[in-house]
Design a protein around this motif. Structure first.
Motif, PDB file in Angstrom:
ATOM      1  N   LEU A 142       0.810  -1.208   0.000  1.00 37.34           N
ATOM      2  CA  LEU A 142       0.000   0.000   0.000  1.00 37.34           C
ATOM      3  C   LEU A 142       0.846   1.261   0.000  1.00 37.34           C
ATOM      4  CD1 LEU A 142      -2.938   1.042  -0.008  1.00 37.34           C
ATOM      5  CD2 LEU A 142      -2.799   1.225   2.464  1.00 37.34           C
ATOM      6  N   LEU A 143       1.945   1.306   0.777  1.00 37.55           N
ATOM      7  CA  LEU A 143       2.730   2.535   0.869  1.00 37.55           C
ATOM      8  C   LEU A 143       4.022   2.477   0.071  1.00 37.55           C
ATOM      9  CD1 LEU A 143       2.399   3.351   4.670  1.00 37.55           C
ATOM     10  CD2 LEU A 143       0.880   3.949   2.796  1.00 37.55           C
ATOM     11  N   ILE A 148       1.995   8.231   0.431  1.00 35.64           N
ATOM     12  CA  ILE A 148       1.767   9.326   1.371  1.00 35.64           C
ATOM     13  C   ILE A 148       2.373  10.644   0.894  1.00 35.64           C
ATOM     14  CG2 ILE A 148       2.408  10.150   3.676  1.00 35.64           C
ATOM     15  CD1 ILE A 148       1.681   7.439   4.767  1.00 35.64           C
ATOM     16  N   PRO A 149       3.677  10.714   0.542  1.00 32.47           N
ATOM     17  CA  PRO A 149       4.204  12.005   0.084  1.00 32.47           C
ATOM     18  C   PRO A 149       3.538  12.502  -1.189  1.00 32.47           C
ATOM     19  CG  PRO A 149       5.836  10.253  -0.199  1.00 32.47           C
ATOM     20  CD  PRO A 149       4.741   9.699   0.643  1.00 32.47           C
ATOM     21  N   THR A 150       3.114  11.593  -2.055  1.00 32.32           N
ATOM     22  CA  THR A 150       2.425  12.007  -3.279  1.00 32.32           C
ATOM     23  C   THR A 150       1.091  12.657  -2.951  1.00 32.32           C
ATOM     24  OG1 THR A 150       3.473  10.220  -4.524  1.00 32.32           O
ATOM     25  CG2 THR A 150       1.520  11.218  -5.491  1.00 32.32           C
ATOM     26  N   LEU A 151       0.319  12.035  -2.052  1.00 34.78           N
ATOM     27  CA  LEU A 151      -0.968  12.608  -1.666  1.00 34.78           C
ATOM     28  C   LEU A 151      -0.789  13.918  -0.905  1.00 34.78           C
ATOM     29  CD1 LEU A 151      -3.033   9.472  -0.577  1.00 34.78           C
ATOM     30  CD2 LEU A 151      -3.327  10.863  -2.627  1.00 34.78           C
ATOM     31  N   GLN A 152       0.247  13.994  -0.085  1.00 40.03           N
ATOM     32  CA  GLN A 152       0.497  15.239   0.646  1.00 40.03           C
ATOM     33  C   GLN A 152       0.753  16.392  -0.319  1.00 40.03           C
ATOM     34  OE1 GLN A 152       3.749  13.954   3.136  1.00 40.03           O
ATOM     35  NE2 GLN A 152       2.438  13.709   4.929  1.00 40.03           N
ATOM     36  N   PHE A 242      -8.258   8.863   1.387  1.00 38.62           N
ATOM     37  CA  PHE A 242      -7.570   9.559   0.305  1.00 38.62           C
ATOM     38  C   PHE A 242      -8.048  11.003   0.157  1.00 38.62           C
ATOM     39  CE2 PHE A 242      -7.063   5.091  -0.706  1.00 38.62           C
ATOM     40  CZ  PHE A 242      -5.752   5.017  -1.123  1.00 38.62           C
ATOM     41  N   TRP A 243      -9.254  11.293   0.609  1.00 39.81           N
ATOM     42  CA  TRP A 243      -9.794  12.641   0.448  1.00 39.81           C
ATOM     43  C   TRP A 243      -9.259  13.606   1.506  1.00 39.81           C
ATOM     44  CZ3 TRP A 243     -12.787  14.231   4.621  1.00 39.81           C
ATOM     45  CH2 TRP A 243     -13.221  13.210   5.479  1.00 39.81           C
ATOM     46  N   LYS A 244      -8.492  13.081   2.469  1.00 42.26           N
ATOM     47  CA  LYS A 244      -7.860  13.930   3.481  1.00 42.26           C
ATOM     48  C   LYS A 244      -6.345  13.872   3.323  1.00 42.26           C
ATOM     49  CE  LYS A 244      -9.585  12.018   7.179  1.00 42.26           C
ATOM     50  NZ  LYS A 244      -9.987  11.775   8.590  1.00 42.26           N
ATOM     51  N   LYS A 245      -5.674  14.947   3.668  1.00 43.28           N
ATOM     52  CA  LYS A 245      -4.218  14.951   3.617  1.00 43.28           C
ATOM     53  C   LYS A 245      -3.682  13.995   4.678  1.00 43.28           C
ATOM     54  CE  LYS A 245      -0.132  17.895   4.130  1.00 43.28           C
ATOM     55  NZ  LYS A 245       0.385  19.266   4.385  1.00 43.28           N
ATOM     56  N   PRO A 246      -2.878  13.011   4.284  1.00 42.37           N
ATOM     57  CA  PRO A 246      -2.408  12.015   5.257  1.00 42.37           C
ATOM     58  C   PRO A 246      -1.271  12.548   6.122  1.00 42.37           C
ATOM     59  CG  PRO A 246      -1.483  11.554   3.106  1.00 42.37           C
ATOM     60  CD  PRO A 246      -2.416  12.730   2.920  1.00 42.37           C
ATOM     61  N   GLU A 247      -1.148  12.001   7.311  1.00 42.93           N
ATOM     62  CA  GLU A 247      -0.014  12.305   8.177  1.00 42.93           C
ATOM     63  C   GLU A 247       1.210  11.534   7.700  1.00 42.93           C
ATOM     64  OE1 GLU A 247      -0.017  14.497  10.572  1.00 42.93           O
ATOM     65  OE2 GLU A 247      -2.166  14.951  10.424  1.00 42.93           O
ATOM     66  N   ILE A 341       6.853   5.517   3.598  1.00 38.40           N
ATOM     67  CA  ILE A 341       7.045   4.460   2.601  1.00 38.40           C
ATOM     68  C   ILE A 341       6.764   3.053   3.102  1.00 38.40           C
ATOM     69  CG2 ILE A 341       8.734   5.768   1.254  1.00 38.40           C
ATOM     70  CD1 ILE A 341      10.929   4.146   2.646  1.00 38.40           C
ATOM     71  N   LYS A 342       6.571   2.854   4.399  1.00 37.99           N
ATOM     72  CA  LYS A 342       6.432   1.469   4.859  1.00 37.99           C
ATOM     73  C   LYS A 342       5.606   1.386   6.130  1.00 37.99           C
ATOM     74  CE  LYS A 342      10.716   1.343   7.598  1.00 37.99           C
ATOM     75  NZ  LYS A 342      10.995   2.776   7.486  1.00 37.99           N
ATOM     76  N   ILE A 343       5.171   0.150   6.411  1.00 34.69           N
ATOM     77  CA  ILE A 343       4.483  -0.193   7.650  1.00 34.69           C
ATOM     78  C   ILE A 343       5.328  -1.226   8.380  1.00 34.69           C
ATOM     79  CG2 ILE A 343       2.415  -1.257   8.643  1.00 34.69           C
ATOM     80  CD1 ILE A 343       0.826  -0.249   6.285  1.00 34.69           C
ATOM     81  N   SER A 344       5.435  -1.118   9.708  1.00 39.01           N
ATOM     82  CA  SER A 344       6.203  -2.089  10.490  1.00 39.01           C
ATOM     83  C   SER A 344       5.423  -2.460  11.749  1.00 39.01           C
ATOM     84  CB  SER A 344       7.580  -1.526  10.859  1.00 39.01           C
ATOM     85  OG  SER A 344       7.456  -0.281  11.517  1.00 39.01           O
ATOM     86  N   TYR A 345       5.741  -3.647  12.300  1.00 37.62           N
ATOM     87  CA  TYR A 345       5.003  -4.171  13.444  1.00 37.62           C
ATOM     88  C   TYR A 345       5.964  -4.678  14.519  1.00 37.62           C
ATOM     89  CZ  TYR A 345       1.663  -4.702   9.563  1.00 37.62           C
ATOM     90  OH  TYR A 345       0.885  -4.490   8.455  1.00 37.62           O
TER      91      TYR A 345
END
Length: 685
Positions: A142-143, A148-152, A242-247, A341-345
């Motif tokens: 997904l990221l 995220i930077p593109t949508l921002q 997507f309709w909101k600016k992501p953090e 760019i990523k998700i971690s757990y």
């Protein structure tokens, strides 16, 4: 509908790699440049291995986006399409707005950062008499494509307040699992404990000296569903509007109830796209064993409503070490974090320390999961150990050259022969390989005084007169770091290196492997064949101009053939072998590569006899590496092992296997100057 303004000539850089040498060079790609033919060939090779064609063959995905676009656009407006691809979604938007009376006020702007794809998109737009562009920028994680930077940037500079978006929302889900197969892909230390061959790639106290990069790995998890035990129900992780600016960053913490006793080896995750604001159109990458957990079941959540798709896989996040023990009905503390760019757990139980700290990263060598599994495989190791022991015992103080990135063979030679002098090329691992050997030398009983790492191609030894005696052993797995996803025969660069070193090889030099055998097997691959079919109309838009560039294989015009592409056969949906495994071509490494004709042409003397009825969609090809002259020891990279990719040559027309049509023909050409093998297949007319 406003036309797109002509843009100035665009220029970009593209990396090209020589498969025989591993050398890479940056070439300039520009519109209308003098190197147009070279650029187009390079772009074809790269784009054919992407998922663009598979996405365009996903009819449910295409329908879902069209339905959402038509539902969202209620009047002419300015549409921004980010990551244009072939222009499909932009053309959908343009067609939707053309139906309104005020169509002249409509405008579609598109962004495509990859120039070869942008050039292909323009051809599609011209074919359909449009000048609009399109695409999503989503991958399996997904990221991973800079969402995220593109949508921002889009929200800051391009979008109106409270814009309407397609997709409307994305939600990621996860599930805790136990799996012996996934465990082998990342925990080399625990696997080595069960071996007794004396080689310690991960000695005690240095358990994490070899590991995998802490990231999510994309896989078709449904293909391994029989080897997976579910230790939790699916749970929601993150939600992105997507309709909101992501953090730029986010974290979440929750308690997950274990549904069974077990050992959590990995977190498998996927996402669900809500394409419209009302929540009536969904698209998901959920594995087959689960439904979409979103306040009930979402109908048609799985792409194609059951069809296998190669372009959207699930993600696997490995839990460090031997995993996290859990008990049924007990809670597991689950923490997730994301950045641009990523998700971690990471996870922990009430009485245990954390697994997978976000800052985890103390491995000297980060290898692919498949390479970690190979190094922990008992049969693979014993093959090399037996072959090397049989030959090293007859030499007193041999000079050995490791022609690839094999740390295993370097350690093995030093372990078996205390008098051997070893030069390891490590062209990919370079200094990290040297640091690793230094760390584990004492645990394996050898001194670094007898091991030299040059960090370059083995042929570099000729330039500075670094060799003072003839070479007794030239060995390789072959394994070249960073080349794991390539076609099997790209490891024939070992043969090229052997040829360049010919002048310093002793008369009785031992070369291991001594031979490579290209094997072939007829296969039923209905899912993969469907995903690689040539395109005609996609949701009413002509895409026939993209077929050659995107590597289409099925339903091609007469005399045209698709490329041979690398795949993990076992992850290709429905798969079945239809013939015996047959040798197609042999590469004799005891001879220099130039001893062969410029092109090696092999036509099977006997046609391939099919062993069972079915539909033949193509052929799987791989190389078996022969370790000794008696052909008693070999390493196979065929489908039976899931740690290597095979080459797949699909037929343009599937062949029904019956009494009338029980054979096919396939031929191969090896070009020693380029390292490429051209595969051609024929079926009875």
């Amino acid at each position: 509908m406003s036309a797109t303004t002509a843009c100035p000539k665009t220029r970009a850089f593209q990396l090209r790699v020589n498969p025989l040498t591993g050398d890479s060079e940056w070439i300039v790609v520009e519109e209308g440049g003098d190197r147009e033919e070279l650029e187009e060939k390079t772009s074809k090779n790269l784009l054919a291995t992407t998922s663009y064609l598979d996405m365009l063959n996903d009819s449910y995905r295409n329908w879902a986006f069209r339905a959402a676009i038509e539902k969202t656009i209620k009047k002419p407006c300015h549409v921004l399409d980010i990551g244009a691809g072939t222009g499909l979604l932009s053309m959908m938007a343009a067609r939707t707005m053309a139906k309104f009376e005020e169509a002249s006020e409509a405008k579609v702007s598109a962004c495509e950062s990859y120039l070869p794809m942008g050039k292909l998109m323009r051809r599609v737009l011209r074919k359909n008499q449009m000048e609009k562009k399109v695409s999503e920028i989503l991958d399996s994680e997904l990221l991973g494509e800079g969402l995220i930077p593109t949508l921002q940037q889009a929200h800051d500079m391009l979008l109106a307040k409270n814009p309407q978006t397609v997709p409307y929302r994305a939600t990621t889900y996860g599930q805790l699992v136990e799996s012996p197969f996934l465990w082998k892909l990342h925990d080399l230390f625990s696997n080595e404990i069960n071996l007794s061959d004396g080689i310690h790639l991960t000695p005690a106290g240095l358990e994490r000296v070899i590991g995998i990069k802490k990231q999510q790995y994309v896989m078709h998890c449904t293909a391994m569903s029989r080897e997976i035990r579910l230790l939790s129900e699916p749970f929601k992780i993150f939600e992105f509007d997507f309709w909101k600016k992501p953090e730029s960053h986010g974290e979440i913490e929750m308690s997950i109830k274990a549904c069974s006793d077990g050992n959590v080896i990995a977190v498998i995750s996927w996402w669900v796209l809500q394409l419209d604001e009302e929540g009536s159109i969904f698209y998901s990458t959920a594995p087959r064993w689960t439904n979409c957990p979103d306040n009930g079941m979402v109908e048609n959540c799985i792409p194609g409503n059951e069809n296998w798709c190669d372009h959207w896989k699930q993600c696997v996040w490995f839990i460090s070490g031997a995993g996290l023990p859990v008990l049924k009905d007990k809670l597991v503390l689950f923490k997730a974090a994301y950045d641009e760019i990523k998700i971690s757990y990471h996870l922990k139980c009430d009485d245990q320390t954390c697994c997978n700290n976000f800052n985890f990263g103390n491995c000297l060598l980060e290898l692919s999961p498949e390479r970690v599994a190979v190094y922990g495989d008992k049969d693979w190791r014993s093959g090399f150990i037996n072959a090397m022991r049989n030959t090293l015992n007859v030499r007193s103080a041999p000079l050995c050259i490791i022609a690839d990135d094999s740390v295993f063979l370097t350690i093995l030679i030093s372990y078996l022969s205390k008098n051997a002098n070893t030069i390891s090329s490590f062209p990919g691992l370079q200094e990290k390989g040297a640091q690793y050997l230094q760390a584990i030398a004492d645990s394996n009983g050898f001194s670094m005084d007898r091991v030299k790492v040059i960090g370059k191609r083995a042929s570099y030894l000729l330039t500075d007169n670094l060799i003072q005696q003839k070479v007794d052993f030239l060995v390789g797995e072959p394994f070249y770091y960073g080349n794991e996803g390539a076609l099997p025969w790209q490891n024939l660069r070992f043969w090229k290196e052997r040829t360049l070193l010919d002048s310093i090889l002793s008369e009785d030099v031992v070369i291991m492997p001594c031979k490579g055998i290209l094997k072939v097997c007829a296969m039923s691959l209905p899912d993969l064949w469907r995903s690689r079919c040539s395109l005609k109309k996609v949701e009413g838009f002509d895409h026939s101009v993209v077929n050659e560039t995107l590597g289409a294989c099925g339903n091609l015009p007469p005399l045209l053939e698709g490329p041979c592409l690398p795949y993990y056969i076992w992850q290709c949906g429905e798969v079945e072998e239809l013939s015996e495994i047959l040798p197609l071509m042999e590469f004799n490494f005891l001879e220099p590569i130039h001893a062969c004709s410029r092109k090696i042409k092999v036509i099977l003397d006997d046609t391939i006899e099919f062993s069972k009825l079915g539909i033949c969609h193509g052929f799987a090809l791989w190389i078996d590496w022969v370790l000794d002259n008696k052909k008693s020891l070999l390493v196979s990279t065929g489908p039976i092992s899931r740690y290597w990719k095979q080459g797949v040559k699909l037929l343009s027309k599937p062949l029904a296997v019956n009494a009338a049509y029980s054979f096919a023909e396939i031929e191969a050409f090896f070009d020693h100057s380029s390292g490429e093998i051209t595969i051609s297949s024929f079926s009875p007319s």
